[in-house]
Design a protein around this motif. Sequence first.
Motif, PDB file in Angstrom:
ATOM      1  N   MET A 136       0.840  -1.169   0.000  1.00 55.17           N
ATOM      2  CA  MET A 136       0.000   0.000   0.000  1.00 55.17           C
ATOM      3  C   MET A 136       0.886   1.232   0.000  1.00 55.17           C
ATOM      4  O   MET A 136       1.842   1.335   0.741  1.00 55.17           O
ATOM      5  N   SER A 137       0.582   2.198  -0.837  1.00 57.82           N
ATOM      6  CA  SER A 137       1.371   3.415  -0.910  1.00 57.82           C
ATOM      7  C   SER A 137       0.843   4.450   0.067  1.00 57.82           C
ATOM      8  O   SER A 137      -0.348   4.552   0.304  1.00 57.82           O
ATOM      9  N   THR A 138       1.753   5.239   0.632  1.00 60.07           N
ATOM     10  CA  THR A 138       1.378   6.285   1.571  1.00 60.07           C
ATOM     11  C   THR A 138       1.576   7.631   0.887  1.00 60.07           C
ATOM     12  O   THR A 138       2.664   7.897   0.385  1.00 60.07           O
ATOM     13  N   PRO A 139       0.545   8.473   0.842  1.00 65.03           N
ATOM     14  CA  PRO A 139       0.723   9.778   0.211  1.00 65.03           C
ATOM     15  C   PRO A 139       1.717  10.626   0.997  1.00 65.03           C
ATOM     16  O   PRO A 139       1.752  10.589   2.219  1.00 65.03           O
ATOM     17  N   THR A 140       2.550  11.387   0.270  1.00 66.97           N
ATOM     18  CA  THR A 140       3.557  12.195   0.942  1.00 66.97           C
ATOM     19  C   THR A 140       2.936  13.398   1.635  1.00 66.97           C
ATOM     20  O   THR A 140       3.388  13.824   2.667  1.00 66.97           O
ATOM     21  N   CYS A 141       1.905  13.964   1.058  1.00 68.17           N
ATOM     22  CA  CYS A 141       1.260  15.126   1.654  1.00 68.17           C
ATOM     23  C   CYS A 141      -0.250  14.929   1.573  1.00 68.17           C
ATOM     24  O   CYS A 141      -0.778  14.683   0.491  1.00 68.17           O
ATOM     25  N   VAL A 142      -0.899  14.997   2.690  1.00 68.84           N
ATOM     26  CA  VAL A 142      -2.347  14.835   2.734  1.00 68.84           C
ATOM     27  C   VAL A 142      -2.954  16.217   2.882  1.00 68.84           C
ATOM     28  O   VAL A 142      -2.547  16.989   3.738  1.00 68.84           O
ATOM     29  N   ARG A 143      -3.915  16.528   2.041  1.00 70.73           N
ATOM     30  CA  ARG A 143      -4.570  17.827   2.099  1.00 70.73           C
ATOM     31  C   ARG A 143      -6.034  17.631   2.449  1.00 70.73           C
ATOM     32  O   ARG A 143      -6.751  16.963   1.734  1.00 70.73           O
ATOM     33  N   PHE A 144      -6.429  18.199   3.567  1.00 71.81           N
ATOM     34  CA  PHE A 144      -7.830  18.207   3.924  1.00 71.81           C
ATOM     35  C   PHE A 144      -8.144  19.465   4.713  1.00 71.81           C
ATOM     36  O   PHE A 144      -7.254  20.149   5.191  1.00 71.81           O
ATOM     37  N   GLU A 145      -9.411  19.766   4.782  1.00 71.92           N
ATOM     38  CA  GLU A 145      -9.876  20.935   5.519  1.00 71.92           C
ATOM     39  C   GLU A 145     -10.416  20.453   6.855  1.00 71.92           C
ATOM     40  O   GLU A 145     -10.973  19.374   6.941  1.00 71.92           O
ATOM     41  N   ALA A 146     -10.266  21.306   7.860  1.00 73.09           N
ATOM     42  CA  ALA A 146     -10.772  20.947   9.189  1.00 73.09           C
ATOM     43  C   ALA A 146     -11.361  22.183   9.852  1.00 73.09           C
ATOM     44  O   ALA A 146     -10.906  23.304   9.618  1.00 73.09           O
ATOM     45  N   GLY A 147     -12.364  21.937  10.675  1.00 78.07           N
ATOM     46  CA  GLY A 147     -12.924  23.012  11.482  1.00 78.07           C
ATOM     47  C   GLY A 147     -11.959  23.366  12.599  1.00 78.07           C
ATOM     48  O   GLY A 147     -11.047  22.598  12.909  1.00 78.07           O
ATOM     49  N   PRO A 148     -12.138  24.514  13.252  1.00 81.31           N
ATOM     50  CA  PRO A 148     -11.189  24.941  14.285  1.00 81.31           C
ATOM     51  C   PRO A 148     -11.095  23.990  15.478  1.00 81.31           C
ATOM     52  O   PRO A 148     -10.049  23.874  16.091  1.00 81.31           O
ATOM     53  N   ASP A 149     -12.168  23.269  15.787  1.00 82.08           N
ATOM     54  CA  ASP A 149     -12.126  22.311  16.897  1.00 82.08           C
ATOM     55  C   ASP A 149     -11.863  20.886  16.420  1.00 82.08           C
ATOM     56  O   ASP A 149     -11.917  19.944  17.201  1.00 82.08           O
ATOM     57  N   PRO A 202     -23.889  16.757 -10.243  1.00 79.42           N
ATOM     58  CA  PRO A 202     -25.331  16.768  -9.992  1.00 79.42           C
ATOM     59  C   PRO A 202     -26.019  15.497 -10.493  1.00 79.42           C
ATOM     60  O   PRO A 202     -25.553  14.859 -11.433  1.00 79.42           O
ATOM     61  N   GLY A 203     -27.102  15.156  -9.831  1.00 76.05           N
ATOM     62  CA  GLY A 203     -27.983  14.079 -10.302  1.00 76.05           C
ATOM     63  C   GLY A 203     -27.318  12.731 -10.413  1.00 76.05           C
ATOM     64  O   GLY A 203     -26.611  12.279  -9.529  1.00 76.05           O
ATOM     65  N   ALA A 204     -27.523  12.093 -11.531  1.00 76.85           N
ATOM     66  CA  ALA A 204     -27.130  10.693 -11.716  1.00 76.85           C
ATOM     67  C   ALA A 204     -25.686  10.527 -12.165  1.00 76.85           C
ATOM     68  O   ALA A 204     -25.202   9.415 -12.220  1.00 76.85           O
ATOM     69  N   LEU A 205     -24.979  11.596 -12.507  1.00 75.30           N
ATOM     70  CA  LEU A 205     -23.609  11.466 -12.968  1.00 75.30           C
ATOM     71  C   LEU A 205     -22.717  11.136 -11.776  1.00 75.30           C
ATOM     72  O   LEU A 205     -22.565  11.925 -10.850  1.00 75.30           O
ATOM     73  N   TYR A 206     -22.156   9.945 -11.784  1.00 77.49           N
ATOM     74  CA  TYR A 206     -21.392   9.457 -10.642  1.00 77.49           C
ATOM     75  C   TYR A 206     -20.167   8.718 -11.153  1.00 77.49           C
ATOM     76  O   TYR A 206     -20.275   7.870 -12.033  1.00 77.49           O
ATOM     77  N   ILE A 207     -19.011   9.050 -10.614  1.00 75.55           N
ATOM     78  CA  ILE A 207     -17.771   8.379 -11.005  1.00 75.55           C
ATOM     79  C   ILE A 207     -17.278   7.590  -9.799  1.00 75.55           C
ATOM     80  O   ILE A 207     -17.000   8.176  -8.749  1.00 75.55           O
ATOM     81  N   PRO A 208     -17.188   6.253  -9.922  1.00 75.83           N
ATOM     82  CA  PRO A 208     -16.734   5.446  -8.777  1.00 75.83           C
ATOM     83  C   PRO A 208     -15.247   5.675  -8.489  1.00 75.83           C
ATOM     84  O   PRO A 208     -14.486   6.085  -9.354  1.00 75.83           O
ATOM     85  N   LEU A 209     -14.867   5.380  -7.255  1.00 75.10           N
ATOM     86  CA  LEU A 209     -13.479   5.540  -6.843  1.00 75.10           C
ATOM     87  C   LEU A 209     -12.664   4.318  -7.242  1.00 75.10           C
ATOM     88  O   LEU A 209     -13.169   3.197  -7.246  1.00 75.10           O
ATOM     89  N   THR A 210     -11.396   4.535  -7.518  1.00 74.80           N
ATOM     90  CA  THR A 210     -10.494   3.439  -7.846  1.00 74.80           C
ATOM     91  C   THR A 210      -9.960   2.824  -6.557  1.00 74.80           C
ATOM     92  O   THR A 210     -10.124   3.386  -5.468  1.00 74.80           O
ATOM     93  N   ASP A 211      -9.284   1.702  -6.690  1.00 74.71           N
ATOM     94  CA  ASP A 211      -8.686   1.046  -5.523  1.00 74.71           C
ATOM     95  C   ASP A 211      -7.661   1.953  -4.841  1.00 74.71           C
ATOM     96  O   ASP A 211      -7.573   1.994  -3.616  1.00 74.71           O
ATOM     97  N   VAL A 212      -6.882   2.677  -5.631  1.00 74.45           N
ATOM     98  CA  VAL A 212      -5.869   3.573  -5.075  1.00 74.45           C
ATOM     99  C   VAL A 212      -6.538   4.688  -4.272  1.00 74.45           C
ATOM    100  O   VAL A 212      -6.068   5.065  -3.195  1.00 74.45           O
ATOM    101  N   GLN A 213      -7.638   5.212  -4.779  1.00 74.02           N
ATOM    102  CA  GLN A 213      -8.351   6.278  -4.065  1.00 74.02           C
ATOM    103  C   GLN A 213      -8.996   5.762  -2.780  1.00 74.02           C
ATOM    104  O   GLN A 213      -9.038   6.473  -1.774  1.00 74.02           O
ATOM    105  N   ILE A 214      -9.475   4.518  -2.791  1.00 76.50           N
ATOM    106  CA  ILE A 214     -10.023   3.919  -1.568  1.00 76.50           C
ATOM    107  C   ILE A 214      -8.909   3.750  -0.535  1.00 76.50           C
ATOM    108  O   ILE A 214      -9.094   4.047   0.648  1.00 76.50           O
ATOM    109  N   GLU A 215      -7.728   3.284  -0.961  1.00 75.98           N
ATOM    110  CA  GLU A 215      -6.585   3.164  -0.051  1.00 75.98           C
ATOM    111  C   GLU A 215      -6.222   4.514   0.542  1.00 75.98           C
ATOM    112  O   GLU A 215      -5.964   4.638   1.744  1.00 75.98           O
ATOM    113  N   GLU A 216      -6.221   5.541  -0.301  1.00 77.76           N
ATOM    114  CA  GLU A 216      -5.915   6.888   0.163  1.00 77.76           C
ATOM    115  C   GLU A 216      -6.958   7.356   1.184  1.00 77.76           C
ATOM    116  O   GLU A 216      -6.622   7.934   2.210  1.00 77.76           O
ATOM    117  N   LEU A 217      -8.217   7.062   0.924  1.00 79.88           N
ATOM    118  CA  LEU A 217      -9.290   7.438   1.844  1.00 79.88           C
ATOM    119  C   LEU A 217      -9.111   6.762   3.201  1.00 79.88           C
ATOM    120  O   LEU A 217      -9.254   7.398   4.240  1.00 79.88           O
TER     121      LEU A 217
END
Length: 174
Positions: free
Chosen positions: A1-14, A53-68
Amino acid sequence: MSTPTCVRFEAGPDLSLFRFNTGFAGCAVFQLRFSALPKGIYDASIEYLHCFPGALYIPLTDVQIEELLLVMIQMIELYTLKYPERKIRLKADGQLQTMLFRVMLLVHQDALLPWFTIVEERQRSLISFFRGRDSPTFFLKRRPDTSQPAPIQTILHTRSRLFGNPMHVQVYEN
């Protein structure tokens, strides 16, 4: 499993709400929310939002699930670093949460066990026919010897409205 070098996410102050983008052009948005329950327990829930919007949906890849899965663990790590006394409850409310919590704990058990105690609590179905559909609840608590807070750094990149020049601010906690 690969580990991302930099993880970017937003967080609330608490740190009670984290957002993370992944997928094609960042179209999939995941939110991890920590909600207070009685007795010092905090419920972790994951929500999947997609930007199309609506029905347009793109599934995640295995790599993206690992990242998640890695990002979910890192969000829990940051939250419990700030609040080491809090017990995190991973209780699945749907198929997505059930799959993500189980896989996360199974795949990353070796990384989690030195830092967290993990307790599984099974709920029994009221109707015996549904016995195989029990969904376990997991509790994560940071081990006392791993609770020393690290300095938290916040970076702000902005532009002065008075003078028009760029400003870069780093705020350190501790």
